[in-house]
Design a protein around this motif. Sequence first.
Motif, PDB file in Angstrom:
ATOM      1  N   ARG A  42      11.455  30.043   6.519  1.00  0.00           N
ATOM      2  CA  ARG A  42      12.500  30.893   7.097  1.00  0.00           C
ATOM      3  C   ARG A  42      13.773  30.087   7.301  1.00  0.00           C
ATOM      4  O   ARG A  42      14.878  30.581   7.121  1.00  0.00           O
ATOM      5  CB  ARG A  42      12.024  31.460   8.430  1.00  0.00           C
ATOM      6  N   GLN A  43      13.553  28.853   7.657  1.00  0.00           N
ATOM      7  CA  GLN A  43      14.715  27.981   7.881  1.00  0.00           C
ATOM      8  C   GLN A  43      15.586  27.894   6.627  1.00  0.00           C
ATOM      9  O   GLN A  43      16.802  28.089   6.678  1.00  0.00           O
ATOM     10  CB  GLN A  43      14.191  26.580   8.236  1.00  0.00           C
ATOM     11  N   ALA A  44      14.900  27.639   5.481  1.00  0.00           N
ATOM     12  CA  ALA A  44      15.641  27.490   4.239  1.00  0.00           C
ATOM     13  C   ALA A  44      16.330  28.794   3.856  1.00  0.00           C
ATOM     14  O   ALA A  44      17.480  28.811   3.406  1.00  0.00           O
ATOM     15  CB  ALA A  44      14.700  27.039   3.123  1.00  0.00           C
ATOM     16  N   ALA A  45      15.639  29.915   4.065  1.00  0.00           N
ATOM     17  CA  ALA A  45      16.229  31.216   3.731  1.00  0.00           C
ATOM     18  C   ALA A  45      17.460  31.469   4.589  1.00  0.00           C
ATOM     19  O   ALA A  45      18.511  31.885   4.104  1.00  0.00           O
ATOM     20  CB  ALA A  45      15.192  32.320   3.946  1.00  0.00           C
ATOM     21  N   PHE A  46      17.328  31.162   5.862  1.00  0.00           N
ATOM     22  CA  PHE A  46      18.447  31.348   6.777  1.00  0.00           C
ATOM     23  C   PHE A  46      19.628  30.476   6.367  1.00  0.00           C
ATOM     24  O   PHE A  46      20.770  30.913   6.324  1.00  0.00           O
ATOM     25  CB  PHE A  46      17.990  30.992   8.188  1.00  0.00           C
ATOM     26  N   GLU A  47      19.278  29.264   6.001  1.00  0.00           N
ATOM     27  CA  GLU A  47      20.284  28.292   5.571  1.00  0.00           C
ATOM     28  C   GLU A  47      21.077  28.828   4.379  1.00  0.00           C
ATOM     29  O   GLU A  47      22.309  28.834   4.381  1.00  0.00           O
ATOM     30  CB  GLU A  47      19.518  27.024   5.182  1.00  0.00           C
ATOM     31  N   SER A  48      20.351  29.309   3.354  1.00  0.00           N
ATOM     32  CA  SER A  48      21.060  29.788   2.161  1.00  0.00           C
ATOM     33  C   SER A  48      21.831  31.064   2.471  1.00  0.00           C
ATOM     34  O   SER A  48      22.908  31.310   1.924  1.00  0.00           O
ATOM     35  CB  SER A  48      20.080  30.010   1.019  1.00  0.00           C
ATOM     36  N   PHE A  49      21.309  31.873   3.394  1.00  0.00           N
ATOM     37  CA  PHE A  49      22.019  33.097   3.755  1.00  0.00           C
ATOM     38  C   PHE A  49      23.348  32.776   4.436  1.00  0.00           C
ATOM     39  O   PHE A  49      24.392  33.340   4.092  1.00  0.00           O
ATOM     40  CB  PHE A  49      21.140  33.939   4.685  1.00  0.00           C
ATOM     41  N   THR A  50      23.310  31.839   5.373  1.00  0.00           N
ATOM     42  CA  THR A  50      24.557  31.502   6.064  1.00  0.00           C
ATOM     43  C   THR A  50      25.565  30.900   5.096  1.00  0.00           C
ATOM     44  O   THR A  50      26.756  31.197   5.164  1.00  0.00           O
ATOM     45  CB  THR A  50      24.317  30.513   7.214  1.00  0.00           C
ATOM     46  N   THR A  51      25.078  30.080   4.175  1.00  0.00           N
ATOM     47  CA  THR A  51      25.996  29.491   3.193  1.00  0.00           C
ATOM     48  C   THR A  51      26.687  30.580   2.392  1.00  0.00           C
ATOM     49  O   THR A  51      27.897  30.571   2.196  1.00  0.00           O
ATOM     50  CB  THR A  51      25.231  28.559   2.237  1.00  0.00           C
ATOM     51  N   LEU A  52      25.881  31.545   1.959  1.00  0.00           N
ATOM     52  CA  LEU A  52      26.425  32.667   1.201  1.00  0.00           C
ATOM     53  C   LEU A  52      27.468  33.407   2.028  1.00  0.00           C
ATOM     54  O   LEU A  52      28.538  33.783   1.537  1.00  0.00           O
ATOM     55  CB  LEU A  52      25.289  33.610   0.821  1.00  0.00           C
ATOM     56  N   PHE A  53      27.161  33.579   3.309  1.00  0.00           N
ATOM     57  CA  PHE A  53      28.051  34.303   4.200  1.00  0.00           C
ATOM     58  C   PHE A  53      29.407  33.586   4.309  1.00  0.00           C
ATOM     59  O   PHE A  53      30.466  34.199   4.182  1.00  0.00           O
ATOM     60  CB  PHE A  53      27.380  34.377   5.564  1.00  0.00           C
ATOM     61  N   PHE A  54      29.354  32.262   4.501  1.00  0.00           N
ATOM     62  CA  PHE A  54      30.596  31.496   4.590  1.00  0.00           C
ATOM     63  C   PHE A  54      31.376  31.601   3.289  1.00  0.00           C
ATOM     64  O   PHE A  54      32.603  31.774   3.281  1.00  0.00           O
ATOM     65  CB  PHE A  54      30.302  30.007   4.855  1.00  0.00           C
ATOM     66  N   ARG A  55      30.623  31.532   2.204  1.00  0.00           N
ATOM     67  CA  ARG A  55      31.277  31.569   0.898  1.00  0.00           C
ATOM     68  C   ARG A  55      31.972  32.915   0.686  1.00  0.00           C
ATOM     69  O   ARG A  55      33.129  32.958   0.281  1.00  0.00           O
ATOM     70  CB  ARG A  55      30.234  31.327  -0.189  1.00  0.00           C
ATOM     71  N   LEU A  56      31.262  33.981   1.035  1.00  0.00           N
ATOM     72  CA  LEU A  56      31.848  35.306   0.853  1.00  0.00           C
ATOM     73  C   LEU A  56      33.100  35.477   1.703  1.00  0.00           C
ATOM     74  O   LEU A  56      34.110  36.013   1.240  1.00  0.00           O
ATOM     75  CB  LEU A  56      30.815  36.385   1.220  1.00  0.00           C
ATOM     76  N   ALA A  57      33.013  35.013   2.941  1.00  0.00           N
ATOM     77  CA  ALA A  57      34.175  35.152   3.831  1.00  0.00           C
ATOM     78  C   ALA A  57      35.368  34.415   3.225  1.00  0.00           C
ATOM     79  O   ALA A  57      36.495  34.933   3.186  1.00  0.00           O
ATOM     80  CB  ALA A  57      33.838  34.586   5.203  1.00  0.00           C
ATOM     81  N   THR A  58      35.115  33.215   2.709  1.00  0.00           N
ATOM     82  CA  THR A  58      36.210  32.437   2.119  1.00  0.00           C
ATOM     83  C   THR A  58      36.795  33.159   0.907  1.00  0.00           C
ATOM     84  O   THR A  58      38.022  33.280   0.778  1.00  0.00           O
ATOM     85  CB  THR A  58      35.700  31.048   1.690  1.00  0.00           C
ATOM     86  N   TYR A  59      35.901  33.652   0.063  1.00  0.00           N
ATOM     87  CA  TYR A  59      36.392  34.356  -1.118  1.00  0.00           C
ATOM     88  C   TYR A  59      37.202  35.587  -0.725  1.00  0.00           C
ATOM     89  O   TYR A  59      38.218  35.904  -1.344  1.00  0.00           O
ATOM     90  CB  TYR A  59      35.216  34.757  -2.023  1.00  0.00           C
ATOM     91  N   ALA A  60      36.734  36.297   0.289  1.00  0.00           N
ATOM     92  CA  ALA A  60      37.459  37.497   0.725  1.00  0.00           C
ATOM     93  C   ALA A  60      38.878  37.140   1.123  1.00  0.00           C
ATOM     94  O   ALA A  60      39.841  37.822   0.736  1.00  0.00           O
ATOM     95  CB  ALA A  60      36.719  38.150   1.888  1.00  0.00           C
ATOM     96  N   VAL A  61      38.996  36.047   1.867  1.00  0.00           N
ATOM     97  CA  VAL A  61      40.333  35.621   2.303  1.00  0.00           C
ATOM     98  C   VAL A  61      41.187  35.260   1.090  1.00  0.00           C
ATOM     99  O   VAL A  61      42.355  35.682   0.976  1.00  0.00           O
ATOM    100  CB  VAL A  61      40.229  34.422   3.270  1.00  0.00           C
ATOM    101  N   ILE A  62      40.593  34.506   0.174  1.00  0.00           N
ATOM    102  CA  ILE A  62      41.362  34.074  -0.999  1.00  0.00           C
ATOM    103  C   ILE A  62      41.806  35.282  -1.818  1.00  0.00           C
ATOM    104  O   ILE A  62      42.966  35.385  -2.246  1.00  0.00           O
ATOM    105  CB  ILE A  62      40.518  33.107  -1.869  1.00  0.00           C
ATOM    106  N   ILE A  63      40.880  36.239  -1.988  1.00  0.00           N
ATOM    107  CA  ILE A  63      41.228  37.423  -2.777  1.00  0.00           C
ATOM    108  C   ILE A  63      42.343  38.207  -2.096  1.00  0.00           C
ATOM    109  O   ILE A  63      43.316  38.623  -2.731  1.00  0.00           O
ATOM    110  CB  ILE A  63      39.982  38.305  -2.994  1.00  0.00           C
ATOM    111  N   ALA A  64      42.214  38.387  -0.774  1.00  0.00           N
ATOM    112  CA  ALA A  64      43.248  39.147  -0.065  1.00  0.00           C
ATOM    113  C   ALA A  64      44.599  38.460  -0.213  1.00  0.00           C
ATOM    114  O   ALA A  64      45.609  39.096  -0.548  1.00  0.00           O
ATOM    115  CB  ALA A  64      42.867  39.266   1.407  1.00  0.00           C
ATOM    116  N   ALA A  65      44.615  37.133   0.017  1.00  0.00           N
ATOM    117  CA  ALA A  65      45.880  36.402  -0.080  1.00  0.00           C
ATOM    118  C   ALA A  65      46.432  36.486  -1.495  1.00  0.00           C
ATOM    119  O   ALA A  65      47.624  36.754  -1.711  1.00  0.00           O
ATOM    120  CB  ALA A  65      45.664  34.943   0.319  1.00  0.00           C
ATOM    121  N   GLY A  66      45.534  36.307  -2.466  1.00  0.00           N
ATOM    122  CA  GLY A  66      45.971  36.367  -3.855  1.00  0.00           C
ATOM    123  C   GLY A  66      46.542  37.718  -4.199  1.00  0.00           C
ATOM    124  O   GLY A  66      47.577  37.829  -4.864  1.00  0.00           O
TER     125      GLY A  66
END
Lengths: 401, 266
Positions: A16-40
Amino acid sequence: MSAQKAPHPFSKRKSRQAAFESFTTLFFRLATYAVIIAAGYIFFNIAYNGSKAVFMTKAPFINIAFLTQKPQTLHVYEPKEIYDELASIKAEILSSKAKKAALGSGAKTEAAAYSSQIETLEERYETLDEERKEGRLMYSDSEYRALPEPPSEELYAYNNYAYSGGGIGPAIIGTCLLVAGSIAIALTLGVLCAVYLSEYSRPGRVLQLIRLSILNLSGVPSIVFGLFGFGMFVLFFGWGVSMIAGWFTLAIMALPVIITASEESMRAIPKGFREGSLALGASKWTTIRTNVLPYALPGILTSSIMGIARVAGETAPIMFTAAFALRDQLPWEGLTKPTDFFFQGVMALPYHIYVVSAKIPQNEYTRNMQYGAAFVFLFIVGFFALSSIILRVKIRKKYKW
Amino acid sequence: MAQTSTPITTSENSQPPIIEIRNFDFAYGDSQALFDINMDIKEKEVTAFIGPSGCGKSTFLRCFNRMNDLIDIARIKGGEIKISGVNIYDKDIDVIELRKHVGMVFQKSNPFPKSIYDNIAYGLRIQGVKKKSTLDDVVEECLRGAALWDEVKDRLNESALGMSGGQQQRLCIARALAVRPKILLMDEPCSALDPIATAKVEELIHELKKDYTIVIVTHNMQQAARVSDRTAFFYLGKLIEFENTDDIFMNPKNPQTEAYISGRFG
C-alpha cells in the motif's frame, strides 16, 4: 525471469505504501502540468490574438502605426448590400433557431430540416462575412478627417467605434515612464531603508514590529494604495492627477517587496566581509558601501524585478492618481515649463486595457485593440524583468564567493 | 577578585609594554566573559593565548581593536586596556584610527570577493589613496611581506577566492599589513588550514615578529610553543598563567595550566 525464482531481499514488492507513493507522485505531476498548461494557454492566447494587431503580413511586418499612434475612433464603412444581407441572414438564423426550439420532442424530421437550413444559412453568412471584410473601408479619426469627402452613404453602411483605431503609443510611453520613475523612487527609498534596518538598527521588539508592518503592507489591496495616493498626493499635496503622484503611489506599493528582499540579501552577506573591512579601519558606511551593497546587489535587483512586476501591472493605484483614459499629447508635448512634465497625467497600458475592455462595447474591432495592448504590455514587463535579470547575472558573476 | 592584583608579567622586563591590561572585566549582557585580567604585552614579541573553547581568549583578543563594539550586548564592566599608553576605551578614541593601528586576521579567512590586488589595496583606498604607483608599491611590499608575492605576482587581477585556503589566509595577513599597523591580532589563523599551509603561516609569523607585535589566539598548543615568545593560559574567563613560552610548557606553575598542557582536560 522465471516466476519460481526465489525473491531476493531487495526485490520490489507490492504494498500500500508503494501504491500511495506512486499515486501522490502522479498527483503532484498532474497539478504541475495543469499549471503549465493554463499558463501556456494564457500566453498563447494573448500572443496569438495580440499578434494580429501588432504584426503584419507585409513588410515591415510590425504594425508601427499601432505602436506609435494615439488611440482614435475607428470609422468603418461596409458595403451596404452585403451589410443588409448579413443582417437579414442573421435574423433568419435566429428565427429558425427559435422555431426549432419551439418544436416538441416528437417532431424529429422537422427538427432535422431546420438544422440543415440553419447550417446552409450559416455557411452563406460566413462567405458573405469574408466579402464584407474585403470590401469594407476603415479609417482612423485622423485619416477620416483628412478625407476630401466621406464614402457615399448609399453604397456603404457607416459605423464608428471609440478607441478602436490608431494605436497605443502614448500608453506604452506612459507605462514605461511610470514604471521607470516609480522603481527609481522605490529602489532609492527601499535600499536606504533596508540598509538601515539590516545594518544600523538594534535588533529587538521594535524592529520586529517594523518588519512585520512592512510585510503586512505588501498584502494591502492595490485599490487602497490608489485611494491613499489620491488623498495624499493628488488632493493633499495638490499635485493633481499627475505622473509624479502615480510615481509615488506605485513606489509605496513596491516598497515592501523591495525592502524585505533587499534586507534579506544584505543579511545573507557573510559577517566576515564586514569584519574584515572594519578591521582594516573602514568606517561603517564605507564598509556597507564597498563590502555589503555590491554583494547584495543581485538580491536587490531580484527585488526590483518583483517590484516591477507588481507596479507595472496595477490599474487601481494609477486609476485615481496618474492615468488618463485618453490624452492627445505625448508627455513631452505642449509643456509650458519643464516641471509640467511631472505634473501631467499620462496614459498607461493597464488602464488602457481596462478602458477598452470594460468601458466600450465589445466587437471585433475593440478585441483587436485589447489583445494587442495586452500583448505589448506583457512584452514590456518581460523586457524590464529580463534586463534586470541579465544585470543580476552579470553582477553575480563578478562577486561570487 | 577584589584586590588589585599586580599584573602577571615576566621578569626580565626592560622596555615599556605596548599593550597594558588592567583589571579588565567584560560581559555579554548578564554573563561575564572576562574576569579581572591584568597583563602586559611587549613590543615586537609574539604572545599566544591558549585555553579550552569558550574560555574568553577570542573575546579578549577582540577587545584590543574594539571589534566587540559590533555586538550590541557586549560591554566593559571595568578596568582598562592601554595601547601605547592610551586607554582605547576612552570617549575621545577614534575606533577607525585604532583599527588602523591594530590590525586583525580572522579565524575564517575572509578575502573580499575581489581581485588579489584590490584586496590588498582596499585598506589604502578607503583612506583615499588613489595613486596607482603608490598602490602598486604597497601591494608588492605587502605580498612580499606575507611571502605570497612569488606565488601570485602573475595573477594579481584574478579573484582572491581562486586561491588555496592557506594562500587566502596569508592574503588576509598581507591585507592587514597594508594599513601599516603596529600590532597584529590573529584569531586562530590556522584552524582551517592543513599542516603545510599552517607551517607557512607560522614561518610568516616568525618573519613578521621583527616589525610587528603579534597576539595570536590558538587552539593548538604545539603552535603556541612553536611561534610564541610568551604564552597566556585562560580558563573560564580568567587569566591563569602568563609566562615565557618555554617556562609555561616546561614547568607550569599552576596545576590547571599543567593539566591543560598535558592534555588532561580542555
